[in-house]
Design an enzyme around this catalytic site. Sequence first.
Site, mmCIF file in Angstrom:
data_model
loop_
_atom_site.group_PDB
_atom_site.id
_atom_site.type_symbol
_atom_site.label_atom_id
_atom_site.label_comp_id
_atom_site.label_asym_id
_atom_site.label_seq_id
_atom_site.Cartn_x
_atom_site.Cartn_y
_atom_site.Cartn_z
ATOM 1 N N GLN A 114 44.635 -2.245 21.045
ATOM 2 C CA GLN A 114 45.789 -1.715 20.387
ATOM 3 C C GLN A 114 46.443 -0.245 20.589
ATOM 4 O O GLN A 114 47.556 -0.043 20.736
ATOM 5 C CB GLN A 114 45.386 -1.817 19.053
ATOM 6 N N TYR B 282 28.288 -2.053 14.677
ATOM 7 C CA TYR B 282 29.326 -1.434 15.247
ATOM 8 C C TYR B 282 29.253 0.037 14.779
ATOM 9 O O TYR B 282 29.614 1.125 15.703
ATOM 10 C CB TYR B 282 30.675 -2.120 14.581
#
Lengths: 290, 287
Positions: B11, B126
């Site tokens: 992105q 994460y």
Amino acid sequence: MNIMITGSEGQLGSEFRAMACAYPQWNFFFYSHQDLDISEESKVDKAMRQCRCDIVLNCAAFTSVDNAESSPDLSFRVNRDGAGVLAQSARKNGALLIQFSTFGVFDGMSSRPYREDDDAEPKSFYGKAKLAGENLIRSTAPSYLIIRIGWLYSPFGENFVKKILSLGQKRTSLGVVSDRVGSPVYAADLVAAVMSILVMVDLQRTYSATYHYAGEGVCSWYDFAIAVMKLAKLPCQILPIESNAFPVFGPRPWYSVLSNNAIKRDWGIAIPYWQDSLALAVIRMQSLSS
Amino acid sequence: MNIMVTGSGGQLGSEFRALACAYPQWNFFFFSHNALDISEEERVDEAMRECRCNVVINCAAFTSVDRAEADPEASFRVNRDGAGVLARCAGEHGALLIHFSTYYVFDGLSPMPYRESDPVSPLGVYGISKWEGEELVRRIAPSCMVIRVGWLYSRFGENFVKTMLRLGRERDSLDVVADRVGSPVYATDAVAAVMEILGKVDLKRCYSSTYHYANEGVCSWYDFAVSIMKTANLPCRVLPVENTSFALNGPRPWYSVLDSNAIKKEWGLDISHWEKSLAVMTGNTFH
């Protein structure tokens, strides 16, 4: 059904007045704070008897957080003692008491929406007085609903939306606090919700429920102000500022989002998205002021 | 100035690619994860040497919170080890390392916007892997900026806005979580901010800063979705639901608002309100 409304000149009271005509099947009795000081027991008692009250809606409150810090006594007299008096009289007269309370009963240190059973730990005198009022009602009134609400606004009285609209007409830019989160409540939505509860309420039953009510969604005061300017088509630029750049007198909670799931579920109410309500409110305010 | 961008297919990387042409004075070298695995030190070293890199911008990351729980090794290899490799190579080549990180380094239990100095406490794989990557960058790279971003979305890759736009066209109504609050970040804005910083950066200096970057304002995923449907003119009705109605693999923080004041102040940035940026993107997509 005879419905008595105290504090009828305030934001909520005025909205009840405005909507009462849509319910001609009920008799409404409105008392402003000049007509009736809710901390005066004999007068409250007499008023309730006179209107043969089935339901009393308490919209009377001492709502200035800052003034409550400088004159806590006044705040406690209305918000705690007044609530206690109404609870006593509701008991004597067999009436259901509907009391409005506030997100200010919480400390604002949560990071997820407050539920009704979360611990109330008010930081401000305002929050303390409102919580004390709630507790008197719980211990005294045989049948009650307590409705805690978020960031209230309406075309009546003083509130954030009216202030932003008026500043937006005078200034080219405006700094608004961006680090505090909550949920706006359009008084007209709340009053409509209460009216639909009144339609469903069974006066033979006793209630003892606490609910949270807020418009769907969340925002900071900064987001709120941006939405007001956009909807009112005012060219004033809104700039985000930190709370510490804008000192206030009383303590303010950081996080004031209320979970409105219980009232929606128990009474089958749909609550609009806050910006949709704000759009209607801004149109109404503009037409009232022009 | 020679600028190397890793993870250029993601992105942020794609957004750097799209904006690079507006900066003809700089040479950009883009490496997608297929072209360069940032955990392979020799290859990273070689790439940096070849492009005589002054600045390396790390957009490579293992970003799936759910898959990180199922496959922690893959997450640590990219997010921690890859960041460490880039930090070492940046040091050897005298390059400034700009590293993107995430609000997932926090536990989301704050009631007020997170500042850079707030203690971290990642909830899952994460967040831990990104935090350890940050730490390696700060410890090893002689000159670095770590930029933590909020709820990232863009025209590229997979993200919430694109999912909502697709579902909004397919369905009449949609349930969206209403009890989690954060700040969206339009990747174009974040990249434009980095470009502005690069225009002001002094490569003779050593930097060691951590910043937060998010668009101004806050929302819940529900508000975000309502606004997406509105700006894209989709008739799909968005309904608020509690988070508990969804079973999620990876732990999600409740509150993810980042305080962007430091980066604004130090680099003189203006950041736009999230709904304004969102309208730019959905406008781009539809008109």
